[in-house]
Design a protein around this motif. Structure first.
Motif, PDB file in Angstrom:
ATOM      1  N   ILE A  96       0.860  -1.253   0.029  1.00 36.06           N
ATOM      2  CA  ILE A  96       0.010   0.158  -0.077  1.00 36.06           C
ATOM      3  C   ILE A  96       0.841   1.378   0.107  1.00 36.06           C
ATOM      4  N   ALA A  97       1.962   1.210   0.716  1.00 39.50           N
ATOM      5  CA  ALA A  97       2.871   2.510   0.836  1.00 39.50           C
ATOM      6  C   ALA A  97       3.507   2.599  -0.579  1.00 39.50           C
ATOM      7  N   ALA A  98       3.707   1.679  -1.417  1.00 36.53           N
ATOM      8  CA  ALA A  98       4.328   1.770  -2.559  1.00 36.53           C
ATOM      9  C   ALA A  98       3.512   2.772  -3.537  1.00 36.53           C
ATOM     10  N   VAL A  99       2.088   2.614  -3.288  1.00 33.61           N
ATOM     11  CA  VAL A  99       1.208   3.275  -4.196  1.00 33.61           C
ATOM     12  C   VAL A  99       0.610   4.326  -3.567  1.00 33.61           C
ATOM     13  N   ALA A 100       0.669   4.531  -2.320  1.00 29.05           N
ATOM     14  CA  ALA A 100      -0.209   5.565  -1.772  1.00 29.05           C
ATOM     15  C   ALA A 100       0.639   6.952  -2.095  1.00 29.05           C
ATOM     16  N   PRO A 101      -0.311   7.971  -2.487  1.00 27.10           N
ATOM     17  CA  PRO A 101       0.358   9.282  -2.916  1.00 27.10           C
ATOM     18  C   PRO A 101       0.575  10.255  -1.485  1.00 27.10           C
ATOM     19  N   GLY A 102      -0.282   9.788  -0.811  1.00 28.09           N
ATOM     20  CA  GLY A 102      -0.092  10.890   0.765  1.00 28.09           C
ATOM     21  C   GLY A 102       0.834  10.527   1.365  1.00 28.09           C
ATOM     22  N   ALA A 103       1.517  11.655   1.884  1.00 25.35           N
ATOM     23  CA  ALA A 103       2.686  11.356   2.969  1.00 25.35           C
ATOM     24  C   ALA A 103       2.215  11.137   4.385  1.00 25.35           C
ATOM     25  N   ALA A 104       1.134  11.802   4.660  1.00 23.36           N
ATOM     26  CA  ALA A 104       0.567  11.635   5.839  1.00 23.36           C
ATOM     27  C   ALA A 104      -0.167  10.389   6.115  1.00 23.36           C
ATOM     28  N   PHE A 105      -0.744   9.749   4.848  1.00 27.89           N
ATOM     29  CA  PHE A 105      -1.336   8.366   4.885  1.00 27.89           C
ATOM     30  C   PHE A 105      -0.133   7.292   5.012  1.00 27.89           C
ATOM     31  N   ARG A 106       0.862   7.509   4.397  1.00 29.08           N
ATOM     32  CA  ARG A 106       2.181   6.670   4.689  1.00 29.08           C
ATOM     33  C   ARG A 106       2.598   6.652   6.018  1.00 29.08           C
ATOM     34  N   LEU A 107       2.666   7.833   6.773  1.00 26.98           N
ATOM     35  CA  LEU A 107       2.882   7.578   8.132  1.00 26.98           C
ATOM     36  C   LEU A 107       2.027   6.860   8.967  1.00 26.98           C
ATOM     37  N   CYS A 108       0.692   6.768   8.518  1.00 27.31           N
ATOM     38  CA  CYS A 108      -0.252   5.952   9.277  1.00 27.31           C
ATOM     39  C   CYS A 108      -0.061   4.404   8.940  1.00 27.31           C
ATOM     40  N   LEU A 109       0.532   4.213   7.797  1.00 24.30           N
ATOM     41  CA  LEU A 109       0.798   2.673   7.557  1.00 24.30           C
ATOM     42  C   LEU A 109       2.274   2.370   8.234  1.00 24.30           C
ATOM     43  N   LEU A 110       2.787   3.333   8.440  1.00 29.63           N
ATOM     44  CA  LEU A 110       4.226   2.972   9.355  1.00 29.63           C
ATOM     45  C   LEU A 110       3.802   2.708  10.939  1.00 29.63           C
ATOM     46  N   ALA A 111       3.057   3.609  11.189  1.00 28.91           N
ATOM     47  CA  ALA A 111       2.410   3.423  12.718  1.00 28.91           C
ATOM     48  C   ALA A 111       1.895   2.248  12.921  1.00 28.91           C
ATOM     49  N   MET A 112       1.086   1.643  11.746  1.00 24.13           N
ATOM     50  CA  MET A 112       0.330   0.290  12.056  1.00 24.13           C
ATOM     51  C   MET A 112       1.716  -1.055  11.851  1.00 24.13           C
ATOM     52  N   GLY A 113       2.464  -0.590  11.130  1.00 25.63           N
ATOM     53  CA  GLY A 113       3.542  -1.649  11.052  1.00 25.63           C
ATOM     54  C   GLY A 113       4.131  -1.634  12.426  1.00 25.63           C
ATOM     55  N   GLN A 114       4.467  -0.668  12.847  1.00 29.44           N
ATOM     56  CA  GLN A 114       5.232  -0.572  14.427  1.00 29.44           C
ATOM     57  C   GLN A 114       4.471  -1.162  15.447  1.00 29.44           C
ATOM     58  N   ARG A 115       2.921  -0.759  15.415  1.00 27.88           N
ATOM     59  CA  ARG A 115       2.275  -1.519  16.277  1.00 27.88           C
ATOM     60  C   ARG A 115       2.092  -3.094  16.009  1.00 27.88           C
ATOM     61  N   THR A 116       2.074  -3.666  14.898  1.00 27.18           N
ATOM     62  CA  THR A 116       2.215  -4.960  14.392  1.00 27.18           C
ATOM     63  C   THR A 116       3.568  -5.261  14.985  1.00 27.18           C
ATOM     64  N   VAL A 117       4.515  -4.752  14.913  1.00 22.85           N
ATOM     65  CA  VAL A 117       5.970  -5.548  15.749  1.00 22.85           C
ATOM     66  C   VAL A 117       5.734  -5.641  16.935  1.00 22.85           C
ATOM     67  N   ASP A 118       5.313  -4.637  17.540  1.00 23.50           N
ATOM     68  CA  ASP A 118       5.557  -4.313  18.866  1.00 23.50           C
ATOM     69  C   ASP A 118       4.348  -5.514  19.786  1.00 23.50           C
ATOM     70  N   ALA A 119       3.159  -5.671  19.158  1.00 23.05           N
ATOM     71  CA  ALA A 119       2.442  -6.737  19.597  1.00 23.05           C
ATOM     72  C   ALA A 119       2.727  -8.222  19.416  1.00 23.05           C
ATOM     73  N   CYS A 120       3.884  -8.389  18.613  1.00 21.61           N
ATOM     74  CA  CYS A 120       4.399  -9.640  18.317  1.00 21.61           C
ATOM     75  C   CYS A 120       5.412  -9.838  19.326  1.00 21.61           C
TER      76      CYS A 120
END
Length: 439
Positions: free
Chosen positions: A390-414
């Protein structure tokens, strides 16, 4: 094709496409009228029967042969219909228990099932409508051409039955179900969001002392908001020179007696106007995919959550769901958010409608899966891979930061549930996501 039609007509067409009523009813009525009309025409013009070769129907002078054939086809067709659709309903019940009860909605909109039911019932109606024409009194008459038509319909029913069995055997597989839901959701996105992504800065343009929407218009019937005729709302707001703010977006539940709108200039709100405003919003007991993109996402999420539950333990199905969710979010992130403010020519906001933002749809798609898959390395890895896609095609920088935050929460939960080797693989995927967000 229906995008340029008025939204009220789009809403009617959407409702007509769903369920086992309209299309099968139209087909069966059409074939029934054809059987009655063809037998009447053949009786008025007996020469028509001469076109049919005698080898196909040798007993032209015996009405009992026609009666037996028509009644045999009618009874056998109804027997097959009863057996096949009883098996179909049982299969749907098992599929809804295994995956999600909300998938019944997509099955009821399946065109192959609707056409199969329509042809079977239409053949029955054709035979019943043609049967009275085959008689001995007051004179013997055998509708040869009409009976031959019923034979052709019987052959079509056999072919349709074989194709229907092949189709339904694929339709109840989880990959086909999830793909169909994703395809319907993409169609909803294409209808509601036809423009490519662009940053919109909506300005109200209202005067500082202008009346703001503060008079509530209460909802009459509890249910989910399924459809909103924005054109009608804008027309009513302009005609009565009021401002409207819709309290809830499409897909949300609206309790009875709760505010459905907030309007300015409460003295202009007549009972007739309030009734017209409420009629522009369709409220029902269940959500639909006509304007509700989130509903398609939640159907796939339901299947994924049931797949990763300890009782089922099917991570492959969950991975399939994540792939289809990434497909939806890739398309959604590349489209402009639906218009939420509708202006009058002077720049005054006449109607404000809440819409779901891309960040909120991301939360609906992955937050629950992230939480319940924290002990499954394969699902968590695929979730991070989907975020990278999704980050590879998402044009908005703010939305890519949301993707990064989701990924960070995924790693922290595991971290508390997986070993160090698995965590290294997850952190490698997270590093890739971090690099993508910097682009």
């Amino acid at each position: 094709m229906t995008r340029h039609l008025p939204r009220a007509i789009q809403h009617i067409l959407f409702n007509l496409r769903g369920g086992f009523l309209v299309r099968p009813l139209i087909i069966s009525l059409g074939l029934g009228l054809l059987g009655g009309w063809l037998s009447w025409l053949e009786e008025k013009h007996p020469a028509i029967s001469a076109w049919l070769p005698a080898v196909l129907f040798p007993s032209r002078e015996d009405p009992q042969v026609a009666q037996v054939m028509l009644s045999a086809i009618a009874t056998s067709i109804m027997t097959v219909v009863s057996i096949v659709f009883a098996i179909l309903l049982m299969s749907l019940t098992l599929a809804s228990m295994q995956f999600s009860p909300r998938i019944i909605v997509s099955f009821s909109r399946d065109k192959v099932t609707q056409w199969t039911l329509g042809i079977f019932l239409g053949t029955f109606a054709y035979c019943i409508a043609a049967l009275p024409a085959a008689r001995l009194k007051p004179y013997a008459f055998s509708p040869v051409l009409t009976v031959f038509g019923s034979m052709l319909l019987a052959v079509a029913c056999v072919v349709g039955l074989l194709f229907f069995i092949h189709h339904i055997s694929r339709a109840i597989s989880v990959n086909y179900i999830v793909d169909r839901i994703a395809e319907e959701t993409e169609q909803t996105i294409a209808d509601q969001m036809p423009e490519p992504h662009a940053e919109h800065l909506w300005e109200s343009g209202a005067a500082p002392n202008a009346a703001q929407p503060d008079t509530p218009i209460l909802n009459r019937h509890a249910g989910y908001i399924r459809y909103m005729d924005t054109r009608k709302l804008v027309q009513l707001a302009k005609a009565h020179q009021i401002k409207l703010c819709v309290a809830r977006r499409v897909g949300q539940f609206a309790p009875a007696a709760a505010p459905l709108f907030y309007a300015s200039r409460g003295e202009r709100l007549t009972p007739k106007l309030c009734q017209a405003l409420q009629a522009a919003i369709d409220i029902g007991p269940s959500r639909t995919l006509q304007q509700d993109v989130e509903f398609g996402v939640l159907q796939i999420v339901d299947i994924a959550l049931k797949a990763i539950s300890p009782a089922v333990n099917d991570p492959t199905t969950a991975i399939t769901c994540i792939d289809q969710l990434s497909r939806i979010l890739c398309l959604y992130s590349q489209r402009s958010t639906p218009q939420s403010h509708y202006y009058d020519p002077p720049g005054v906001v006449r109607v404000a409608i809440p819409v779901i933002e891309t960040e909120a749809l991301l939360e609906s798609a992955f937050e629950h899966i992230r939480h319940y898959a924290r002990g499954d390395m394969a699902v968590s890895l695929r979730l991070l891979a989907a975020l990278n896609d999704i980050a590879a095609v998402a044009p908005g920088a703010a939305f890519r930061l949301c993707l990064l935050a989701m990924g960070q929460r995924t790693v922290d939960a595991c971290r508390e549930h997986l070993d160090e080797q698995a965590m290294r693989r997850l952190r490698a995927r997270l590093d890739t996501l971090q690099a993508a967000t910097r682009c």
